[in-house]
Design a protein around this motif. Structure first.
Motif, PDB file in Angstrom:
ATOM      1  N   THR A  79      27.809 -25.267 -16.574  1.00 24.63           N
ATOM      2  CA  THR A  79      26.506 -25.601 -17.168  1.00 24.63           C
ATOM      3  C   THR A  79      25.782 -26.642 -16.321  1.00 24.63           C
ATOM      4  N   THR A  80      26.513 -27.650 -15.857  1.00 22.16           N
ATOM      5  CA  THR A  80      25.876 -28.690 -15.053  1.00 22.16           C
ATOM      6  C   THR A  80      25.428 -28.124 -13.707  1.00 22.16           C
ATOM      7  N   LEU A  81      26.245 -27.256 -13.131  1.00 18.97           N
ATOM      8  CA  LEU A  81      25.867 -26.631 -11.859  1.00 18.97           C
ATOM      9  C   LEU A  81      24.619 -25.776 -12.046  1.00 18.97           C
ATOM     10  N   GLU A  82      24.579 -25.050 -13.144  1.00 19.80           N
ATOM     11  CA  GLU A  82      23.386 -24.231 -13.398  1.00 19.80           C
ATOM     12  C   GLU A  82      22.158 -25.114 -13.622  1.00 19.80           C
ATOM     13  N   ALA A  83      22.344 -26.226 -14.307  1.00 20.14           N
ATOM     14  CA  ALA A  83      21.228 -27.154 -14.538  1.00 20.14           C
ATOM     15  C   ALA A  83      20.666 -27.653 -13.208  1.00 20.14           C
ATOM     16  N   ALA A  84      21.550 -27.952 -12.271  1.00 16.17           N
ATOM     17  CA  ALA A  84      21.097 -28.426 -10.955  1.00 16.17           C
ATOM     18  C   ALA A  84      20.323 -27.324 -10.223  1.00 16.17           C
ATOM     19  N   ARG A  85      20.817 -26.091 -10.351  1.00 12.51           N
ATOM     20  CA  ARG A  85      20.098 -24.969  -9.710  1.00 12.51           C
ATOM     21  C   ARG A  85      18.681 -24.829 -10.272  1.00 12.51           C
ATOM     22  N   ILE A  86      18.582 -24.914 -11.600  1.00 13.85           N
ATOM     23  CA  ILE A  86      17.265 -24.772 -12.236  1.00 13.85           C
ATOM     24  C   ILE A  86      16.367 -25.939 -11.832  1.00 13.85           C
ATOM     25  N   ALA A  87      16.933 -27.155 -11.812  1.00 10.37           N
ATOM     26  CA  ALA A  87      16.149 -28.343 -11.473  1.00 10.37           C
ATOM     27  C   ALA A  87      15.485 -28.193 -10.106  1.00 10.37           C
ATOM     28  N   VAL A  88      16.253 -27.692  -9.150  1.00  7.27           N
ATOM     29  CA  VAL A  88      15.735 -27.573  -7.786  1.00  7.27           C
ATOM     30  C   VAL A  88      14.818 -26.363  -7.642  1.00  7.27           C
ATOM     31  N   LYS A  89      15.243 -25.248  -8.209  1.00  3.99           N
ATOM     32  CA  LYS A  89      14.455 -24.020  -8.057  1.00  3.99           C
ATOM     33  C   LYS A  89      13.080 -24.153  -8.714  1.00  3.99           C
ATOM     34  N   TYR A  90      13.055 -24.855  -9.862  1.00  6.04           N
ATOM     35  CA  TYR A  90      11.793 -24.985 -10.620  1.00  6.04           C
ATOM     36  C   TYR A  90      11.159 -26.362 -10.477  1.00  6.04           C
ATOM     37  N   PRO A 105      12.337 -24.229  -3.471  1.00  4.94           N
ATOM     38  CA  PRO A 105      10.959 -23.736  -3.327  1.00  4.94           C
ATOM     39  C   PRO A 105      10.533 -23.776  -1.863  1.00  4.94           C
ATOM     40  N   PRO A 106       9.765 -22.781  -1.405  1.00  6.38           N
ATOM     41  CA  PRO A 106       9.363 -22.748   0.000  1.00  6.38           C
ATOM     42  C   PRO A 106       8.508 -23.957   0.373  1.00  6.38           C
ATOM     43  N   LEU A 107       8.766 -24.498   1.548  1.00  7.89           N
ATOM     44  CA  LEU A 107       7.975 -25.633   2.041  1.00  7.89           C
ATOM     45  C   LEU A 107       7.034 -25.109   3.126  1.00  7.89           C
ATOM     46  N   PRO A 108       5.713 -25.089   2.858  1.00  6.06           N
ATOM     47  CA  PRO A 108       4.788 -24.577   3.873  1.00  6.06           C
ATOM     48  C   PRO A 108       4.721 -25.494   5.085  1.00  6.06           C
ATOM     49  N   ALA A 109       4.096 -25.038   6.148  1.00 11.89           N
ATOM     50  CA  ALA A 109       3.896 -25.880   7.337  1.00 11.89           C
ATOM     51  C   ALA A 109       3.049 -27.082   6.936  1.00 11.89           C
ATOM     52  N   PRO A 110       3.213 -28.208   7.648  1.00  9.11           N
ATOM     53  CA  PRO A 110       2.502 -29.430   7.249  1.00  9.11           C
ATOM     54  C   PRO A 110       1.003 -29.223   7.049  1.00  9.11           C
ATOM     55  N   GLU A 111       0.366 -28.407   7.915  1.00 12.54           N
ATOM     56  CA  GLU A 111      -1.093 -28.280   7.796  1.00 12.54           C
ATOM     57  C   GLU A 111      -1.499 -27.467   6.565  1.00 12.54           C
ATOM     58  N   GLU A 112      -0.562 -26.689   6.029  1.00 17.99           N
ATOM     59  CA  GLU A 112      -0.889 -25.911   4.824  1.00 17.99           C
ATOM     60  C   GLU A 112      -0.359 -26.557   3.550  1.00 17.99           C
ATOM     61  N   TYR A 113       0.311 -27.672   3.736  1.00 22.86           N
ATOM     62  CA  TYR A 113       0.982 -28.293   2.587  1.00 22.86           C
ATOM     63  C   TYR A 113       0.003 -28.938   1.614  1.00 22.86           C
ATOM     64  N   LYS A 114       0.174 -28.644   0.339  1.00 21.96           N
ATOM     65  CA  LYS A 114      -0.531 -29.338  -0.742  1.00 21.96           C
ATOM     66  C   LYS A 114       0.546 -29.685  -1.771  1.00 21.96           C
ATOM     67  N   PRO A 115       0.562 -30.933  -2.254  1.00 21.09           N
ATOM     68  CA  PRO A 115       1.672 -31.336  -3.122  1.00 21.09           C
ATOM     69  C   PRO A 115       1.867 -30.459  -4.362  1.00 21.09           C
ATOM     70  N   TYR A 116       0.770 -29.876  -4.887  1.00 22.86           N
ATOM     71  CA  TYR A 116       0.910 -29.071  -6.104  1.00 22.86           C
ATOM     72  C   TYR A 116       0.538 -27.609  -5.877  1.00 22.86           C
ATOM     73  N   LEU A 117       0.767 -27.156  -4.656  1.00 20.62           N
ATOM     74  CA  LEU A 117       0.598 -25.732  -4.363  1.00 20.62           C
ATOM     75  C   LEU A 117       1.879 -25.039  -4.833  1.00 20.62           C
ATOM     76  N   GLY A 124       5.826 -16.850  -8.887  1.00 19.77           N
ATOM     77  CA  GLY A 124       7.134 -16.521  -9.477  1.00 19.77           C
ATOM     78  C   GLY A 124       7.684 -17.680 -10.274  1.00 19.77           C
ATOM     79  N   THR A 125       8.068 -18.744  -9.567  1.00 21.71           N
ATOM     80  CA  THR A 125       8.659 -19.866 -10.307  1.00 21.71           C
ATOM     81  C   THR A 125       7.626 -20.914 -10.711  1.00 21.71           C
ATOM     82  N   LEU A 126       6.468 -20.938 -10.053  1.00 19.08           N
ATOM     83  CA  LEU A 126       5.441 -21.974 -10.234  1.00 19.08           C
ATOM     84  C   LEU A 126       5.922 -23.344  -9.765  1.00 19.08           C
ATOM     85  N   ALA A 127       7.017 -23.380  -8.995  1.00 18.07           N
ATOM     86  CA  ALA A 127       7.526 -24.664  -8.513  1.00 18.07           C
ATOM     87  C   ALA A 127       6.656 -25.161  -7.364  1.00 18.07           C
ATOM     88  N   ARG A 128       6.460 -26.489  -7.318  1.00 16.40           N
ATOM     89  CA  ARG A 128       5.735 -27.053  -6.182  1.00 16.40           C
ATOM     90  C   ARG A 128       6.746 -27.346  -5.063  1.00 16.40           C
TER      91      ARG A 128
END
Lengths: 328, 618
Positions: free
Chosen positions: B390-401, B434-446, B450-454
């Motif tokens: 359960t704790t491992l799954e919680a960590a997965r969700i925390a990072v993925k979302y 969550p995917p990290l775009p290139a610095p020039e395309e990066y927006k903190p809340y982009l 699918g997951t809506l994760a920033r």
């Protein structure tokens, strides 16, 4: 790490600064941006962490990583940032209400640990963002919205609070004193462990006259004592007054200009006792001391926390532990 | 199992499982003996479940009723799902331990009593006017009096040890007797003794000698006419170790960080019953684990949020009162959308409540207990070993979302233990980040579709400098925004993101038939007791099934459909009906409740009785 040559301007985020016109924070902001440039690190190696209050808007105006956290909790968040990535230069910007009232516990524990945070506490002696309530540094008798008949509380003296906690770097500056502030911040930038700087700062709407006697050319020399390591504690327009510690009781002695008597203290910033005595001097009996009160070397918490007595094991080895058994 | 075969002709009974309870003064070393017994049963191939039960005070006056500490273990085949309800064997080291535990003992059970401790003085402290071992009041039990003190002294005559050192060995005498009764190997305990007392070989030798003496005593005296053979379990082959829920949670956090290839940061403040997670992690600092014992609960969570901002896998642990203190900071983690795992080891509340006893009463606090609209995922572990998954799954969700996640454990799971099948790290799936775009395309809340994760651009990364904070953000750019419509949009986005975690939930497994008269819907630590009760009910021909819910926010999408296939739904839980409230509002059902708030876990008897009662009412 590579040294970079950035200027104070490079540390401006370019966002419109939303402090009141004439606020003392503008001067402190530019001084800190300058100090950051002096540290020679690239942008991404700085993190500015703040709590809540006027001063805590600070991170938005600095072109680095920044985190505007919760009321009083900046030292706690910053502690996590520093431990997670000790390479970062972590600055904490807080105020008298944020840092010493709601966040007092975090402040004193950060100092106790000597964690490498550069804490700048803007002391305007008032809750300004909430529009004028008494703060823990409001002077006795001050009329505020919550103390219409004058403040009853005995106030904190922030620099003395830090000195009393054996903080390894304690200083006090004044918003308008740009050279004095710059000298403090430059030394703070290279200090190992916790830096605590009390920045006296006027608030135009709510404590506008608070530090006028320290600024007015007619009165400032009588009201400000510049503390410097290895130099006698002398003040006054004519440099004709000094501080003596008579049996641990500080007192003002007067003398003919230029003839400093032996009993005037030659300041030693490595002395915890002197830092405590000097930071305790208050008006009207004494001038307001400014400068570096204490600077000593001690291992920083993040250095100790990074030490490991054993090598990391593989995950399989770790999970198996020492008393596993097999079921066939 | 037969390596310690008895030399004399005694009756050997075969059992599916047996429950043994050790009880004595909290200074008697009961937990130590209990844990040794647990290890021996595990190594002999049994499934098991243990539960320590100790007073809130560290050491109450010796011999007092309030100072009785207990350790219960149930072991046997794979039907062992709980530490057992009523012990088959009660080991009492003094009269107080007998007085406290007798009411829970079935007639005909075995009592092994350290008869040397039944002196006039000790009897009085426990409220006995006469010695129950002699006055016939225990005639309905099989009482075995063992003068453990005298026998230990005899075994160690001439050892050169002090009297105090000799007396400390007496627990091992009793342990030796139990090892004979259940045909358990002495070796794991002897190995433990040798390691524990490696600096004092004389003490090690004495303990080993007493353990062996206890076993020989049981084998050769006439008072033991029976021993028991426990049926082998039929569990999945693999490598196992015995873990408590707190240990399992700690190992899950280390595992999560290793899979994510980040440092683990655990900021916590000591609180019963969660402190052990902090202690276990502190022992594993070498594994890129930064353990920070904070000045208070607030600093614990805030430092963890700071560590997440700086790129560590961050976690904190606490119990109910501490979770209350952390709630403001959880709001910050929600609005800044930083990954964080919060393990709440629940205990009896409110306030200090029953700090060492178990409850499931923080569910609503976990799901709703924050200011503003601040949804976050909530998961609950169902057994000590399940605290790992359960704790491992919680960590997965925390990072993925990119969200804080609360894991609900409780005192029962955290202190209880069971065999944990050690996973092969190469079988564990990688973390999704969550995917990290290139610095020039990066927006903190982009947000990622699918997951809506920033993106997680942590402090220190070149080119991604940005400012975060508690003020509302403009959608996508993350700039401060006071615009009302933007706030509504951001509120909805945060809500949709958490609702979307339902995609992670596998179809709910139904134990029993997919339809019938009654569905028992449980969550968290009542898993074992519910399953045993439902098994019994089904054996009795009742049309009862059960489900056990790990994901409490968001809830599994199929719950409503499943519940409507049954005429009634019963929700047993250790609170006034918190899960029932959630089910009612989410699924429009009207479940019956079985609610227990006694600081003790729900047991199968209570649940079975309630099942029958609900069905009678149909």
């Amino acid at each position: 790490m590579e040294k970079t040559r950035l200027t104070a301007k490079d540390f401006s985020s370019g966002l419109p600064v939303k402090w009141c016109p004439g606020c003392g924070n503008f001067a402190i902001l530019s001084q800190i941006q300058k100090a950051m440039a002096g540290m020679g690190l690239p942008h991404e190696k700085y993190a500015v962490i703040s709590g809540i209050g006027c001063s805590s808007r600070f991170p938005y105006y600095v072109n680095t990583y920044g985190f505007h956290t919760m009321h009083g909790r900046a030292p706690a968040v910053a502690t996590g940032v520093k431990l997670a990535n000790p390479e970062l230069a972590v600055w904490v910007v807080t105020g008298d209400g944020d840092g010493l009232s709601i966040g007092g516990n975090h402040m004193l524990h950060a100092i106790r640990r000597n964690i490498g945070l550069k804490i700048v506490l803007f002391n305007n002696r008032i809750y300004a963002l909430t529009k004028g309530q008494a703060s823990p540094t409001t002077q006795p008798g001050t009329k505020t919205k919550t103390t219409p008949e004058g403040s009853l509380d005995f106030p904190f003296n922030p620099a003395r609070f830090a000195a009393g906690l054996d903080c390894t770097f304690v200083a006090r500056g004044i918003d308008f004193d740009l050279p004095g502030g710059a000298a403090i911040l430059e030394r703070a930038a290279s200090h190992r462990g916790t830096v605590f700087i009390e920045m006296l700062q006027k608030c135009v709407p709510f404590s506008d006259k608070e530090f006028d006697p320290l600024k007015d050319p007619q009165t400032r020399d009588e009201n400000v004592l510049r503390v410097e390591h290895g130099k006698p504690l002398v003040f006054g327009k004519e440099k004709n007054k000094g501080i003596a510690f008579r049996g641990f009781r500080p007192g003002v002695v007067e003398f003919p200009a230029g003839k400093v008597p032996a009993e005037v203290v030659v300041y030693d910033e490595t002395s915890a006792e002197m830092a405590y005595l000097i930071s305790g001097l208050t008006q009207p009996d004494f001038p307001v001391p400014v400068g570096v009160f204490r600077a000593v070397e001690k291992p920083a918490y993040e250095e100790l926390a990074a030490e490991r007595s054993a090598a990391p094991a593989g995950l399989d080895e770790l999970l198996a532990g020492s008393d596993a058994w097999d079921v066939k | 199992m037969t390596q310690n075969a008895p030399k004399k002709n005694v009756k050997v009974s075969e059992l599916n499982s047996v429950t043994v309870r050790f009880a004595g003064d909290s200074g008697d070393g009961i937990q130590l003996v209990g844990n040794q017994f647990a290890t021996a049963t595990a190594k002999a191939g049994n499934d098991l479940s243990t539960l320590p039960d100790y007073p809130a005070e560290i050491r109450s006056p010796a011999g007092s009723l309030g100072g009785v500490s207990g350790f219960q273990i149930s072991f046997g085949d794979d039907s062992v799902l709980t530490p057992g309800n009523r012990p088959n064997v009660l080991v009492v080291m003094n009269p107080a331990a007998l007085a406290v535990n007798l009411k829970n003992l079935e007639k005909g059970s075995v009592i092994i009593a350290n008869s040397d401790a039944f002196s006039k003085q000790e009897l009085e402290k426990a409220g006995y006017a006469a010695n129950p071992l002699e006055d016939g009041s225990l005639d309905n039990y099989r009482v075995i009096s063992v003068p453990a003190r005298a026998l230990t002294e005899a075994a160690l005559a001439g050892s050169g040890l002090s009297k105090a050192q000799v007396l400390k060995c007496k627990n091992f005498y009793i342990l030796g007797i139990l090892y004979w009764m259940y045909g358990l190997p002495l070796e794991p305990t002897i190995e433990w003794i040798k390691n524990k007392f490696r600096k004092t070989p004389a003490v090690a030798e004495a303990n080993e000698k007493v353990l062996r003496a206890g076993r020989y005593y049981a084998e050769s005296t006439e008072i033991f006419d029976a021993r028991f053979q426990i049926r082998k379990r039929t569990i999945k082959p693999g490598r196992y170790r015995n873990l408590t829920g707190n240990e399992a949670a700690a190992y899950a956090l280390i595992t999560a960080a290793k899979l994510l290839k980040r440092k683990l940061f655990y900021g916590s403040y000591p609180i019963t019953p969660a402190s052990e997670i902090l202690q276990v992690l502190a022992r594993h600092r070498a594994q890129d684990v930064t353990v920070f014992q904070a000045e208070d609960e607030i600093a614990a969570v805030c430092s963890s949020i700071g560590a997440a901002f700086a790129g560590s896998l961050a976690a904190t642990g606490t119990s109910g009162p501490g979770l209350s203190l952390k709630t403001e900071a959880l709001g910050l983690a929600v609005i800044t959308e930083l990954p964080l795992v919060v393990v709440d080891v629940q205990r009896g509340g409110p306030s200090t409540g029953l700090p060492t006893k178990t409850e499931q009463s923080d569910l609503l606090q976990a799901v709703f207990g924050r200011h503003g609209e601040s949804p976050l995922p909530v998961l609950a572990a169902s057994s000590p070993a399940d605290c790992f998954d359960t704790t491992l799954e919680a960590a997965r969700i925390a990072v993925k979302y990119m969200t804080p996640v609360i894991v609900l454990s409780n005192s029962y799971l955290s202190n209880g233990s069971e065999p944990f099948r050690i996973p092969d790290p190469s079988d564990l799936p990688e973390f999704e980040v969550p995917p990290l775009p290139a610095p020039e395309e990066y927006k903190p809340y982009l947000r990622a579709p699918g997951t809506l994760a920033r993106p997680w651009a942590h402090a220190g990364l070149k080119g991604y400098e940005h400012r975060l904070g508690g003020l509302e953000k403009q959608d996508v750019t993350g700039a401060i925004s006071y615009d009302g419509l933007n706030h509504e949009r951001m509120t909805q986005l945060r809500s949709e993101k958490i609702a979307g975690v339902a995609k992670e939930i596998p179809p709910t497994r139904i134990y029993g038939d997919p339809e019938g008269d009654l569905l028992v819907a449980g969550w968290g630590s009542s898993y074992g007791a519910i399953k045993l009760a439902v098994t019994e009910a089904r054996k009795a021909g009742l049309k009862v099934s059960s489900i056990h819910v790990r994901h409490l926010n968001p809830l599994p999408p199929d719950l409503g459909v499943i519940m409507r296939r049954f005429r009634r739904v019963l929700v047993p839980e250790e609170n006034c009906g918190q899960f029932r409230l959630l089910l009612r509002s989410a699924c429009m059902v009207e479940p019956a409740g079985l609610n227990k708030m006694q600081g003790q876990p729900l047991n199968q008897e209570e649940i079975l009785e309630k099942i029958k009662e609900v069905l009678r009412g149909n």
